[in-house]
Motif scaffolding. Sequence first.
Motif, PDB file in Angstrom:
ATOM      1  N   LEU A 169     106.810  23.078  48.224  1.00  0.00           N
ATOM      2  CA  LEU A 169     108.112  23.609  47.818  1.00  0.00           C
ATOM      3  C   LEU A 169     109.246  22.707  48.309  1.00  0.00           C
ATOM      4  O   LEU A 169     110.185  22.425  47.554  1.00  0.00           O
ATOM      5  CB  LEU A 169     108.299  25.031  48.342  1.00  0.00           C
ATOM      6  CG  LEU A 169     107.411  26.084  47.696  1.00  0.00           C
ATOM      7  CD1 LEU A 169     107.435  27.383  48.490  1.00  0.00           C
ATOM      8  CD2 LEU A 169     107.821  26.337  46.247  1.00  0.00           C
ATOM      9  N   LYS A 185     109.099  19.582  46.333  1.00  0.00           N
ATOM     10  CA  LYS A 185     109.194  19.884  44.893  1.00  0.00           C
ATOM     11  C   LYS A 185     108.059  19.198  44.116  1.00  0.00           C
ATOM     12  O   LYS A 185     108.269  18.540  43.119  1.00  0.00           O
ATOM     13  CB  LYS A 185     110.565  19.533  44.356  1.00  0.00           C
ATOM     14  CG  LYS A 185     111.664  20.336  45.065  1.00  0.00           C
ATOM     15  CD  LYS A 185     112.979  20.241  44.407  1.00  0.00           C
ATOM     16  CE  LYS A 185     114.100  20.987  45.048  1.00  0.00           C
ATOM     17  NZ  LYS A 185     113.952  21.970  46.027  1.00  0.00           N
ATOM     18  N   SER A 205     105.355  22.360  41.434  1.00  0.00           N
ATOM     19  CA  SER A 205     106.159  23.544  41.711  1.00  0.00           C
ATOM     20  C   SER A 205     105.581  24.841  41.158  1.00  0.00           C
ATOM     21  O   SER A 205     105.613  25.865  41.835  1.00  0.00           O
ATOM     22  CB  SER A 205     107.582  23.358  41.189  1.00  0.00           C
ATOM     23  OG  SER A 205     108.242  22.368  41.938  1.00  0.00           O
ATOM     24  N   ILE A 230     104.828  27.833  43.686  1.00  0.00           N
ATOM     25  CA  ILE A 230     105.562  29.098  43.582  1.00  0.00           C
ATOM     26  C   ILE A 230     104.595  30.260  43.402  1.00  0.00           C
ATOM     27  O   ILE A 230     104.716  31.286  44.086  1.00  0.00           O
ATOM     28  CB  ILE A 230     106.594  29.034  42.433  1.00  0.00           C
ATOM     29  CG1 ILE A 230     107.705  28.045  42.792  1.00  0.00           C
ATOM     30  CG2 ILE A 230     107.146  30.425  42.124  1.00  0.00           C
ATOM     31  CD1 ILE A 230     108.593  27.651  41.631  1.00  0.00           C
ATOM     32  N   GLY A 265     113.275  26.599  46.158  1.00  0.00           N
ATOM     33  CA  GLY A 265     112.398  25.919  45.209  1.00  0.00           C
ATOM     34  C   GLY A 265     113.110  25.511  43.929  1.00  0.00           C
ATOM     35  O   GLY A 265     114.275  25.846  43.715  1.00  0.00           O
ATOM     36  N   LYS A 266     112.395  24.801  43.096  1.00  0.00           N
ATOM     37  CA  LYS A 266     112.930  24.305  41.835  1.00  0.00           C
ATOM     38  C   LYS A 266     113.277  25.478  40.916  1.00  0.00           C
ATOM     39  O   LYS A 266     112.405  26.212  40.472  1.00  0.00           O
ATOM     40  CB  LYS A 266     111.884  23.416  41.168  1.00  0.00           C
ATOM     41  CG  LYS A 266     112.394  22.095  40.711  1.00  0.00           C
ATOM     42  CD  LYS A 266     111.278  21.286  40.094  1.00  0.00           C
ATOM     43  CE  LYS A 266     111.532  19.828  40.321  1.00  0.00           C
ATOM     44  NZ  LYS A 266     110.489  18.995  39.763  1.00  0.00           N
ATOM     45  N   TYR A 268     111.530  26.459  37.572  1.00  0.00           N
ATOM     46  CA  TYR A 268     110.208  27.078  37.694  1.00  0.00           C
ATOM     47  C   TYR A 268     110.291  28.460  38.341  1.00  0.00           C
ATOM     48  O   TYR A 268     109.529  29.349  38.000  1.00  0.00           O
ATOM     49  CB  TYR A 268     109.246  26.177  38.469  1.00  0.00           C
ATOM     50  CG  TYR A 268     108.986  24.876  37.761  1.00  0.00           C
ATOM     51  CD1 TYR A 268     108.411  24.857  36.493  1.00  0.00           C
ATOM     52  CD2 TYR A 268     109.338  23.664  38.326  1.00  0.00           C
ATOM     53  CE1 TYR A 268     108.186  23.669  35.820  1.00  0.00           C
ATOM     54  CE2 TYR A 268     109.114  22.463  37.662  1.00  0.00           C
ATOM     55  CZ  TYR A 268     108.543  22.478  36.412  1.00  0.00           C
ATOM     56  OH  TYR A 268     108.321  21.300  35.746  1.00  0.00           O
TER      57      TYR A 268
END
Length: 142
Positions: free
Chosen positions: A47, A50, A53, A57, A85-86, A89
């Motif tokens: 995470l 990245k 992802s 997640i 996180g991204k 996503y």
Amino acid sequence: MSKTLREIYEYDLIEDDGIDYTVDEWFNTIMEKTKDQLNVSDVSRMLRQKICSRIAIKRAIEMLSDDPFVGEMFEGQLMFNLYAGKEKYLRLFYTQMEPVLEKAGIMAKAHHWASEDEKKEYIDIVAKFAQKIREETENEAC
């Protein structure tokens, strides 16, 4: 049989060029793991970096469902890493996150924290995460 991350993402391993790169070694190690073999340390780092992802997640949500306070170096760390996180996503998993956040918010109030500051920070991040999801859901409805 589950596929390794390398098989899922069709990544090549990083070749050893004689220079000691801890990140390269770690990357090669996780690429040989299946999703279920990823531990808290792996997922936290994925995470932060990245990397992969979607799987990170999804695995983080599974871990947080079992223990909302799980962390590599401190309680609640995985929740903090997931929040950062991204976003593109994270959105895909908002509906799965809602019950996890609800449970985390309730449990955090009765949890024995090392300090009041840790408790406050954790409750704040859970509230911010839930608010972000509510706002996104409302925007999609419009």
